[in-house]
Design a protein around this motif. Structure first.
Motif, PDB file in Angstrom:
ATOM      1  N   MET A  81       0.834  -1.198   0.000  1.00  0.00           N
ATOM      2  CA  MET A  81       0.000   0.000   0.000  1.00  0.00           C
ATOM      3  C   MET A  81       0.871   1.251   0.000  1.00  0.00           C
ATOM      4  N   GLU A  82       2.168   1.041   0.041  1.00  0.00           N
ATOM      5  CA  GLU A  82       3.107   2.162   0.124  1.00  0.00           C
ATOM      6  C   GLU A  82       3.078   3.044  -1.128  1.00  0.00           C
ATOM      7  N   MET A  83       3.034   2.445  -2.293  1.00  0.00           N
ATOM      8  CA  MET A  83       3.012   3.244  -3.531  1.00  0.00           C
ATOM      9  C   MET A  83       1.714   4.026  -3.655  1.00  0.00           C
ATOM     10  N   VAL A  84       0.596   3.411  -3.281  1.00  0.00           N
ATOM     11  CA  VAL A  84      -0.693   4.086  -3.346  1.00  0.00           C
ATOM     12  C   VAL A  84      -0.706   5.273  -2.397  1.00  0.00           C
ATOM     13  N   LYS A  85      -0.218   5.078  -1.165  1.00  0.00           N
ATOM     14  CA  LYS A  85      -0.181   6.175  -0.186  1.00  0.00           C
ATOM     15  C   LYS A  85       0.673   7.330  -0.678  1.00  0.00           C
ATOM     16  N   THR A  86       1.797   7.015  -1.284  1.00  0.00           N
ATOM     17  CA  THR A  86       2.685   8.060  -1.793  1.00  0.00           C
ATOM     18  C   THR A  86       1.988   8.887  -2.868  1.00  0.00           C
ATOM     19  N   LEU A  87       1.375   8.220  -3.832  1.00  0.00           N
ATOM     20  CA  LEU A  87       0.677   8.935  -4.902  1.00  0.00           C
ATOM     21  C   LEU A  87      -0.557   9.677  -4.384  1.00  0.00           C
ATOM     22  N   ALA A  88      -1.247   9.091  -3.407  1.00  0.00           N
ATOM     23  CA  ALA A  88      -2.487   9.680  -2.890  1.00  0.00           C
ATOM     24  C   ALA A  88      -2.234  10.947  -2.076  1.00  0.00           C
ATOM     25  N   THR A  89      -1.032  11.104  -1.551  1.00  0.00           N
ATOM     26  CA  THR A  89      -0.744  12.283  -0.729  1.00  0.00           C
ATOM     27  C   THR A  89      -0.026  13.389  -1.499  1.00  0.00           C
ATOM     28  N   GLU A  90       0.266  13.168  -2.771  1.00  0.00           N
ATOM     29  CA  GLU A  90       0.960  14.188  -3.560  1.00  0.00           C
ATOM     30  C   GLU A  90       0.041  15.340  -3.968  1.00  0.00           C
ATOM     31  N   PRO A 141      -9.081  17.076  -9.689  1.00  0.00           N
ATOM     32  CA  PRO A 141      -8.458  15.831  -9.253  1.00  0.00           C
ATOM     33  C   PRO A 141      -7.399  15.336 -10.226  1.00  0.00           C
ATOM     34  N   VAL A 142      -6.384  14.710  -9.671  1.00  0.00           N
ATOM     35  CA  VAL A 142      -5.364  14.049 -10.489  1.00  0.00           C
ATOM     36  C   VAL A 142      -5.843  12.621 -10.695  1.00  0.00           C
ATOM     37  N   VAL A 143      -5.933  12.211 -11.947  1.00  0.00           N
ATOM     38  CA  VAL A 143      -6.427  10.863 -12.270  1.00  0.00           C
ATOM     39  C   VAL A 143      -5.261  10.027 -12.776  1.00  0.00           C
ATOM     40  N   HIS A 144      -4.991   8.937 -12.061  1.00  0.00           N
ATOM     41  CA  HIS A 144      -3.942   7.997 -12.468  1.00  0.00           C
ATOM     42  C   HIS A 144      -4.608   6.805 -13.150  1.00  0.00           C
ATOM     43  N   LYS A 145      -4.322   6.612 -14.419  1.00  0.00           N
ATOM     44  CA  LYS A 145      -4.859   5.480 -15.172  1.00  0.00           C
ATOM     45  C   LYS A 145      -3.909   4.297 -14.980  1.00  0.00           C
ATOM     46  N   LEU A 146      -4.357   3.314 -14.218  1.00  0.00           N
ATOM     47  CA  LEU A 146      -3.491   2.194 -13.845  1.00  0.00           C
ATOM     48  C   LEU A 146      -2.985   1.404 -15.045  1.00  0.00           C
ATOM     49  N   ASP A 147      -3.790   1.295 -16.087  1.00  0.00           N
ATOM     50  CA  ASP A 147      -3.351   0.516 -17.244  1.00  0.00           C
ATOM     51  C   ASP A 147      -2.350   1.271 -18.113  1.00  0.00           C
ATOM     52  N   GLN A 148      -2.074   2.522 -17.785  1.00  0.00           N
ATOM     53  CA  GLN A 148      -1.087   3.298 -18.528  1.00  0.00           C
ATOM     54  C   GLN A 148       0.186   3.544 -17.716  1.00  0.00           C
ATOM     55  N   LEU A 149       0.196   3.113 -16.469  1.00  0.00           N
ATOM     56  CA  LEU A 149       1.369   3.316 -15.611  1.00  0.00           C
ATOM     57  C   LEU A 149       2.261   2.082 -15.640  1.00  0.00           C
ATOM     58  N   PRO A 150       3.588   2.289 -15.578  1.00  0.00           N
ATOM     59  CA  PRO A 150       4.501   1.141 -15.600  1.00  0.00           C
ATOM     60  C   PRO A 150       4.253   0.153 -14.460  1.00  0.00           C
ATOM     61  N   LYS A 151       3.902   0.657 -13.282  1.00  0.00           N
ATOM     62  CA  LYS A 151       3.655  -0.228 -12.132  1.00  0.00           C
ATOM     63  C   LYS A 151       2.176  -0.276 -11.789  1.00  0.00           C
ATOM     64  N   GLY A 152       1.336  -0.144 -12.796  1.00  0.00           N
ATOM     65  CA  GLY A 152      -0.107  -0.132 -12.594  1.00  0.00           C
ATOM     66  C   GLY A 152      -0.664  -1.397 -11.989  1.00  0.00           C
ATOM     67  N   HIS A 153      -0.121  -2.551 -12.378  1.00  0.00           N
ATOM     68  CA  HIS A 153      -0.602  -3.827 -11.824  1.00  0.00           C
ATOM     69  C   HIS A 153      -0.314  -3.913 -10.333  1.00  0.00           C
ATOM     70  N   GLN A 154       0.851  -3.416  -9.924  1.00  0.00           N
ATOM     71  CA  GLN A 154       1.205  -3.427  -8.504  1.00  0.00           C
ATOM     72  C   GLN A 154       0.282  -2.484  -7.718  1.00  0.00           C
ATOM     73  N   LEU A 155      -0.009  -1.312  -8.283  1.00  0.00           N
ATOM     74  CA  LEU A 155      -0.923  -0.373  -7.639  1.00  0.00           C
ATOM     75  C   LEU A 155      -2.317  -0.974  -7.506  1.00  0.00           C
ATOM     76  N   GLU A 156      -2.783  -1.644  -8.547  1.00  0.00           N
ATOM     77  CA  GLU A 156      -4.100  -2.272  -8.495  1.00  0.00           C
ATOM     78  C   GLU A 156      -4.149  -3.355  -7.430  1.00  0.00           C
ATOM     79  N   ARG A 157      -3.077  -4.124  -7.307  1.00  0.00           N
ATOM     80  CA  ARG A 157      -3.008  -5.160  -6.276  1.00  0.00           C
ATOM     81  C   ARG A 157      -3.095  -4.534  -4.885  1.00  0.00           C
ATOM     82  N   GLU A 158      -2.387  -3.402  -4.682  1.00  0.00           N
ATOM     83  CA  GLU A 158      -2.422  -2.707  -3.395  1.00  0.00           C
ATOM     84  C   GLU A 158      -3.831  -2.194  -3.080  1.00  0.00           C
ATOM     85  N   LEU A 159      -4.528  -1.693  -4.087  1.00  0.00           N
ATOM     86  CA  LEU A 159      -5.892  -1.206  -3.878  1.00  0.00           C
ATOM     87  C   LEU A 159      -6.833  -2.349  -3.505  1.00  0.00           C
TER      88      LEU A 159
END
Length: 126
Positions: free
Chosen positions: A1-10, A38-56
């Motif tokens: 959940m570390e990557m999600v928290k980092t992006l969510a607090t930026e 809002p900043v929208v992060h498209k998980l399927d366009q991010l290099p580590k999107g699969h990892q972020l989705e797993r954390e969510l």
């Protein structure tokens, strides 16, 4: 959940989504209607999107998108944002997160005129 928290607090408001997620339109529009951007992060366009989705998914969101964060705090998905709007809590959350400006109902020293009071129009006497 570390990557999600980092992006969510930026940023004050962050939404995690996918390019094919049509449900994201609702919370994004509700938030934009208040003037927030809002900043929208498209998980399927991010290099580590699969990892972020797993954390969510591990954080309890199912489905994983849309995932809305306001002020670094996970709000939930589309239904939760809509519920906050209906309850009248969404605007205050955006103000607290500094995503929008909150204005006082009146400034100190300002004459208070109740809205229901009739206003008199001065008439000219002959």
């Amino acid at each position: 959940m570390e990557m999600v928290k980092t992006l969510a607090t930026e940023h004050p408001v962050v939404i995690f989504s996918k390019t094919n997620c049509c449900i994201t339109h609702t919370p994004e529009t509700l938030i934009r209607n208040f003037g927030a951007n809002p900043v929208v992060h498209k998980l399927d366009q991010l290099p580590k999107g699969h990892q972020l989705e797993r954390e969510l998914l591990e954080s309890g969101l199912n489905p994983s998108v849309p995932a809305v964060f306001i002020g670094g705090r996970m709000v939930g998905g589309s239904n939760e944002v809509l519920s906050l709007k209906i309850q009248g809590k969404l605007k205050q959350m955006l103000i607290d997160a500094k995503a929008i400006w909150g204005y006082p109902t009146r400034c100190p020293g300002q004459l208070h005129v109740p809205r229901h009071a009739p206003r008199r129009i001065p008439t000219r006497r002959a």
